[in-house]
Design a protein around this motif. Structure first.
Motif, PDB file in Angstrom:
ATOM      1  N   ILE A 102      14.100  -1.244  14.118  1.00 15.60           N
ATOM      2  CA  ILE A 102      12.761  -0.680  13.938  1.00 15.60           C
ATOM      3  C   ILE A 102      12.360  -0.722  12.464  1.00 15.60           C
ATOM      4  CG2 ILE A 102      11.431   1.476  14.084  1.00 15.60           C
ATOM      5  CD1 ILE A 102      12.869   2.075  16.669  1.00 15.60           C
ATOM      6  N   ILE A 103      13.340  -0.582  11.566  1.00 18.66           N
ATOM      7  CA  ILE A 103      13.059  -0.670  10.130  1.00 18.66           C
ATOM      8  C   ILE A 103      12.466  -2.038   9.802  1.00 18.66           C
ATOM      9  CG2 ILE A 103      14.090  -0.650   7.805  1.00 18.66           C
ATOM     10  CD1 ILE A 103      16.244   1.241   8.914  1.00 18.66           C
ATOM     11  N   ILE A 104      13.063  -3.077  10.359  1.00 18.79           N
ATOM     12  CA  ILE A 104      12.597  -4.446  10.114  1.00 18.79           C
ATOM     13  C   ILE A 104      11.218  -4.650  10.734  1.00 18.79           C
ATOM     14  CG2 ILE A 104      13.151  -6.889  10.371  1.00 18.79           C
ATOM     15  CD1 ILE A 104      15.162  -5.277   8.678  1.00 18.79           C
ATOM     16  N   LEU A 105      11.043  -4.181  11.962  1.00 19.05           N
ATOM     17  CA  LEU A 105       9.761  -4.341  12.662  1.00 19.05           C
ATOM     18  C   LEU A 105       8.625  -3.650  11.906  1.00 19.05           C
ATOM     19  CD1 LEU A 105       8.159  -5.212  15.240  1.00 19.05           C
ATOM     20  CD2 LEU A 105       8.713  -2.958  16.162  1.00 19.05           C
ATOM     21  N   ILE A 106       8.855  -2.410  11.499  1.00 18.32           N
ATOM     22  CA  ILE A 106       7.796  -1.651  10.828  1.00 18.32           C
ATOM     23  C   ILE A 106       7.469  -2.258   9.475  1.00 18.32           C
ATOM     24  CG2 ILE A 106       7.285   0.579   9.730  1.00 18.32           C
ATOM     25  CD1 ILE A 106       8.521   1.933  12.146  1.00 18.32           C
ATOM     26  N   PHE A 107       8.485  -2.708   8.729  1.00 18.56           N
ATOM     27  CA  PHE A 107       8.202  -3.358   7.448  1.00 18.56           C
ATOM     28  C   PHE A 107       7.308  -4.582   7.659  1.00 18.56           C
ATOM     29  CE2 PHE A 107       9.134  -6.821   4.495  1.00 18.56           C
ATOM     30  CZ  PHE A 107       8.680  -6.242   3.312  1.00 18.56           C
ATOM     31  N   GLY A 108       7.631  -5.400   8.658  1.00 23.24           N
ATOM     32  CA  GLY A 108       6.823  -6.581   8.948  1.00 23.24           C
ATOM     33  C   GLY A 108       5.398  -6.219   9.317  1.00 23.24           C
ATOM     34  N   LEU A 109       5.248  -5.163  10.128  1.00 19.38           N
ATOM     35  CA  LEU A 109       3.904  -4.729  10.531  1.00 19.38           C
ATOM     36  C   LEU A 109       3.098  -4.202   9.341  1.00 19.38           C
ATOM     37  CD1 LEU A 109       4.696  -2.872  13.888  1.00 19.38           C
ATOM     38  CD2 LEU A 109       3.548  -5.078  13.617  1.00 19.38           C
ATOM     39  N   VAL A 110       3.757  -3.457   8.449  1.00 23.00           N
ATOM     40  CA  VAL A 110       3.058  -2.888   7.292  1.00 23.00           C
ATOM     41  C   VAL A 110       2.561  -3.991   6.361  1.00 23.00           C
ATOM     42  CG1 VAL A 110       3.325  -1.491   5.196  1.00 23.00           C
ATOM     43  CG2 VAL A 110       4.238  -0.660   7.370  1.00 23.00           C
ATOM     44  N   ILE A 111       3.428  -4.962   6.040  1.00 18.04           N
ATOM     45  CA  ILE A 111       3.024  -6.007   5.093  1.00 18.04           C
ATOM     46  C   ILE A 111       2.042  -6.991   5.730  1.00 18.04           C
ATOM     47  CG2 ILE A 111       4.879  -7.676   5.546  1.00 18.04           C
ATOM     48  CD1 ILE A 111       5.023  -8.063   2.463  1.00 18.04           C
ATOM     49  N   ALA A 112       2.078  -7.122   7.064  1.00 20.05           N
ATOM     50  CA  ALA A 112       1.139  -8.017   7.742  1.00 20.05           C
ATOM     51  C   ALA A 112      -0.219  -7.354   7.984  1.00 20.05           C
ATOM     52  CB  ALA A 112       1.724  -8.481   9.080  1.00 20.05           C
ATOM     53  N   ASN A 113      -0.259  -6.030   7.885  1.00 22.99           N
ATOM     54  CA  ASN A 113      -1.501  -5.291   8.135  1.00 22.99           C
ATOM     55  C   ASN A 113      -1.757  -4.304   6.986  1.00 22.99           C
ATOM     56  OD1 ASN A 113      -2.142  -5.945  11.241  1.00 22.99           O
ATOM     57  ND2 ASN A 113       0.058  -5.719  10.996  1.00 22.99           N
ATOM     58  N   MET A 114      -1.750  -4.845   5.767  1.00 21.18           N
ATOM     59  CA  MET A 114      -1.802  -3.990   4.576  1.00 21.18           C
ATOM     60  C   MET A 114      -3.063  -3.146   4.501  1.00 21.18           C
ATOM     61  SD  MET A 114      -0.093  -6.450   1.703  1.00 21.18           S
ATOM     62  CE  MET A 114      -0.876  -7.962   2.279  1.00 21.18           C
ATOM     63  N   LYS A 115      -4.194  -3.700   4.882  1.00 19.02           N
ATOM     64  CA  LYS A 115      -5.454  -2.952   4.788  1.00 19.02           C
ATOM     65  C   LYS A 115      -5.475  -1.756   5.731  1.00 19.02           C
ATOM     66  CE  LYS A 115      -8.269  -6.868   3.314  1.00 19.02           C
ATOM     67  NZ  LYS A 115      -9.386  -7.755   3.680  1.00 19.02           N
ATOM     68  N   LEU A 116      -4.752  -1.873   6.825  1.00 19.99           N
ATOM     69  CA  LEU A 116      -4.677  -0.767   7.780  1.00 19.99           C
ATOM     70  C   LEU A 116      -3.793   0.357   7.250  1.00 19.99           C
ATOM     71  CD1 LEU A 116      -5.239   0.376  10.637  1.00 19.99           C
ATOM     72  CD2 LEU A 116      -3.224  -0.879  11.417  1.00 19.99           C
ATOM     73  N   PHE A 117      -2.667   0.006   6.642  1.00 17.42           N
ATOM     74  CA  PHE A 117      -1.694   1.005   6.195  1.00 17.42           C
ATOM     75  C   PHE A 117      -2.006   1.565   4.795  1.00 17.42           C
ATOM     76  CE2 PHE A 117       0.691  -1.062   9.572  1.00 17.42           C
ATOM     77  CZ  PHE A 117       1.338   0.011  10.163  1.00 17.42           C
ATOM     78  N   PHE A 118      -2.727   0.790   3.978  1.00 14.64           N
ATOM     79  CA  PHE A 118      -3.089   1.264   2.641  1.00 14.64           C
ATOM     80  C   PHE A 118      -4.573   1.618   2.626  1.00 14.64           C
ATOM     81  CE2 PHE A 118       0.853  -0.889   1.762  1.00 14.64           C
ATOM     82  CZ  PHE A 118       1.410  -0.184   0.693  1.00 14.64           C
ATOM     83  N   GLN A 119      -4.883   2.830   3.073  1.00 14.39           N
ATOM     84  CA  GLN A 119      -6.259   3.298   3.092  1.00 14.39           C
ATOM     85  C   GLN A 119      -6.378   4.573   2.268  1.00 14.39           C
ATOM     86  OE1 GLN A 119      -8.310   3.384   6.838  1.00 14.39           O
ATOM     87  NE2 GLN A 119      -7.189   1.641   7.668  1.00 14.39           N
ATOM     88  N   GLY A 120      -7.612   4.934   1.915  1.00 10.82           N
ATOM     89  CA  GLY A 120      -7.836   6.148   1.146  1.00 10.82           C
ATOM     90  C   GLY A 120      -7.213   6.068  -0.237  1.00 10.82           C
ATOM     91  N   GLN A 121      -6.503   7.128  -0.610  1.00 11.40           N
ATOM     92  CA  GLN A 121      -5.899   7.211  -1.935  1.00 11.40           C
ATOM     93  C   GLN A 121      -4.802   6.156  -2.142  1.00 11.40           C
ATOM     94  OE1 GLN A 121      -6.796   9.256  -4.547  1.00 11.40           O
ATOM     95  NE2 GLN A 121      -8.527   9.813  -3.231  1.00 11.40           N
ATOM     96  N   LEU A 122      -4.167   5.769  -1.050  1.00 14.44           N
ATOM     97  CA  LEU A 122      -3.083   4.776  -1.167  1.00 14.44           C
ATOM     98  C   LEU A 122      -3.600   3.419  -1.629  1.00 14.44           C
ATOM     99  CD1 LEU A 122      -0.915   5.474   2.017  1.00 14.44           C
ATOM    100  CD2 LEU A 122      -0.216   5.785  -0.366  1.00 14.44           C
ATOM    101  N   ARG A 123      -4.874   3.136  -1.347  1.00 16.52           N
ATOM    102  CA  ARG A 123      -5.431   1.812  -1.648  1.00 16.52           C
ATOM    103  C   ARG A 123      -5.382   1.476  -3.148  1.00 16.52           C
ATOM    104  NH1 ARG A 123      -8.486  -1.464   1.652  1.00 16.52           N
ATOM    105  NH2 ARG A 123      -8.496  -3.524   0.717  1.00 16.52           N
ATOM    106  N   GLN A 124      -5.491   2.512  -3.990  1.00 16.53           N
ATOM    107  CA  GLN A 124      -5.525   2.275  -5.433  1.00 16.53           C
ATOM    108  C   GLN A 124      -4.178   1.798  -5.979  1.00 16.53           C
ATOM    109  OE1 GLN A 124      -5.873   5.963  -7.773  1.00 16.53           O
ATOM    110  NE2 GLN A 124      -5.359   7.113  -5.902  1.00 16.53           N
ATOM    111  N   TYR A 125      -3.101   2.033  -5.201  1.00 18.75           N
ATOM    112  CA  TYR A 125      -1.775   1.621  -5.663  1.00 18.75           C
ATOM    113  C   TYR A 125      -1.419   0.198  -5.222  1.00 18.75           C
ATOM    114  CZ  TYR A 125      -1.239   6.633  -6.446  1.00 18.75           C
ATOM    115  OH  TYR A 125      -1.415   7.922  -6.870  1.00 18.75           O
ATOM    116  N   LEU A 126      -2.233  -0.395  -4.375  1.00 20.68           N
ATOM    117  CA  LEU A 126      -1.933  -1.723  -3.833  1.00 20.68           C
ATOM    118  C   LEU A 126      -2.649  -2.807  -4.620  1.00 20.68           C
ATOM    119  CD1 LEU A 126      -0.640  -3.414  -1.493  1.00 20.68           C
ATOM    120  CD2 LEU A 126      -2.820  -3.159  -0.292  1.00 20.68           C
ATOM    121  N   ASP A 127      -1.879  -3.754  -5.126  1.00 22.85           N
ATOM    122  CA  ASP A 127      -2.450  -4.959  -5.735  1.00 22.85           C
ATOM    123  C   ASP A 127      -2.521  -6.004  -4.628  1.00 22.85           C
ATOM    124  OD1 ASP A 127      -2.949  -7.367  -7.059  1.00 22.85           O
ATOM    125  OD2 ASP A 127      -1.964  -6.699  -8.888  1.00 22.85           O
ATOM    126  N   LEU A 128      -3.693  -6.119  -3.995  1.00 22.82           N
ATOM    127  CA  LEU A 128      -3.814  -6.926  -2.782  1.00 22.82           C
ATOM    128  C   LEU A 128      -3.466  -8.389  -3.004  1.00 22.82           C
ATOM    129  CD1 LEU A 128      -4.523  -6.585   0.175  1.00 22.82           C
ATOM    130  CD2 LEU A 128      -6.894  -7.112  -0.372  1.00 22.82           C
TER     131      LEU A 128
END
Length: 437
Positions: free
Chosen positions: A243-269
């Motif tokens: 599940i660790i591998i699956l979730i990491f893949g989902l997060v990096i493949a769907n960055m705009k979904l997981f990095f929203q609100g205040q988190l967005r400022q920390y992401l260099d897209l």
């Protein structure tokens, strides 16, 4: 001449990878799974090695390591392909339901068959032997369904990935119950699952935020090493590591979904997208090599004489009938009448072999013939081959149109991404590959 000299090993591995590449081309033309050709190659190599006096069983120790690394790469490769959008919710839930019900129902029926026909097998051991035989092989399915229409291809990617993860979780839940002192019960199992998801999300965010700041050009294998380390540590902590591998893949493949609100400022897209693209390539390449070596070595180590047993044949055929009967019922229930070629695409493979060799010593039954494993793997692969060939003959135009549509979409996205400012495309809810292109 020493058959395992350094240069001979290099020649052997190189030729195997070249042949695997050719097999992939053959598979696309004929719909014969490349994995089946790799197993046949392994069987041929087995007799060549015996002719030179080598012992094929010495390769057994390599199977587990290759299987684990291959499993991680295959699940990561699949996760990087998955888009999490609102319109994908129902296909994902349907795929998960079919994978879960199919896994449990197939394992139960297979366990009943094994309990009845294998001497000295308890129901607990029967469940352990039946679970690997009930897990779909994403290692075979994902490369084989590229020619299907997009909706069916997505279904198979979702279903096989869920089947892998749920099957492994079920297997290790069952092994945990062998030792009452360590058995935490159903409540402990779900607590473990929640803990794994939380750790996975925290680790995924941390990895992306840290790696986007690394300036070195050689950081991708470092990333792979971190994921392998997390997987192994998770296993040591009795977590559901896949599940660790699956979730990491989902997060990096769907960055705009997981990095929203205040988190967005920390992401260099831009940097994160670059990591995604390179990770996608290296994961696919690594999965290809590991999968190739795994199935060839499996072919080298199998005992073909076990297929000649009438008992093996009877048990295997009964299990195969149960697999497709259950699958037919589930697909009709959830998908309606359009169930071809999905009905036939239910091969067993890498996870089946890997979990078979992971059965604890206290649960091993001497009367179980490994030929059952081989028979089911080959049988499901042949059924899939027949189903894919039938579908190709009946719907050649549909497949060509689907391929042309995918090419047109890719060309359109490439044009947009190279002529439009990134901020103009930054709309809420977009994800998946579109985030990373």
């Amino acid at each position: 001449m020493e058959i395992f000299s350094s240069y001979n090993v290099i020649i052997g591995i190189s030729l195997t990878i070249i042949l695997s590449f050719i097999f992939n081309g053959v598979a696309k033309k004929t719909n014969v799974p490349a994995v089946l050709l790799l197993i046949i190659l392994g069987v041929v190599l087995q007799y060549i090695l015996k002719a030179f006096g080598a012992d094929p069983n010495q390769f057994l120790s390599m199977l587990e390591v290759l299987g684990i690394v291959g499993l991680i790469m295959i699940v990561l490769e699949a996760a990087l392909e998955l888009e999490l959008k609102s319109d994908k919710l129902m296909p994902i839930l349907k795929s998960m339901a079919i994978a879960l019900i199919g896994l449990v129902a197939s394992a139960f029926i297979a366990a009943v068959i094994l309990k009845a026909l294998v001497k000295d097998m308890s129901m607990q051991s029967a469940w352990l032997y039946a679970t690997p035989l009930s897990i779909l092989s994403s290692a075979i399915i994902i490369p084989s369904v590229s020619g299907l229409v997009e909706s069916k291809k997505e279904f198979h990617i979702y279903e096989s990935t869920f089947s892998d993860i749920l099957g492994i979780m079920l297997f290790y839940f069952l092994t945990g119950r062998l030792n009452p002192a360590e058995d935490s019960g159903v409540g402990g199992f779900f607590l473990n699952l929640i803990l794994t998801i939380v750790i996975s999300l925290v680790a995924s965010y941390a990895i992306i935020l840290i790696f986007q700041k690394i300036k070195s050009q050689v950081k991708l294998f470092l990333l792979i090493a971190v994921l392998l380390l997390l997987y192994a540590l998770g296993k040591k902590m009795h977590l559901s590591s896949l599940i660790i591998i699956l979730i990491f893949g989902l997060v990096i493949a769907n960055m705009k979904l997981f990095f929203q609100g205040q988190l967005r400022q920390y992401l260099d897209l831009e940097k994160a997208k670059h990591i995604y693209h390179e990770l996608h390539v290296i994961t696919a390449e690594t999965a290809f090599v590991v999968r190739t070596l795994f199935f060839v070595i499996f072919g080298i180590t199998i005992v073909l004489s076990s297929l000649l047993s009438l008992k093996v044949t009877l048990i295997s055929i009964l299990i195969l009938i149960s697999i497709y009967a259950i699958r037919y019922g589930l697909l009709r229930l959830f998908m309606g009448k359009d169930i071809f070629p999905q009905l036939f695409i239910a091969p067993r493979g890498l996870i089946t072999v890997l979990l078979f060799y992971a059965i604890p010593a206290e649960a091993i039954v001497e009367g179980f013939e490994p030929g059952i494993l081989l028979f089911v793997i080959i049988g499901t692969s042949l059924v899939m081959t027949g189903g894919m060939i039938r579908d190709k003959k009946m719907n050649p135009q549909r497949i060509e149109e689907a391929t042309e549509e995918e090419i047109n979409i890719e060309e359109t996205e490439y044009f947009i991404n190279n002529t439009t400012d990134l901020s103009e495309l930054d709309t809420p809810g977009s994800g998946g590959e579109h985030d990373a292109e």
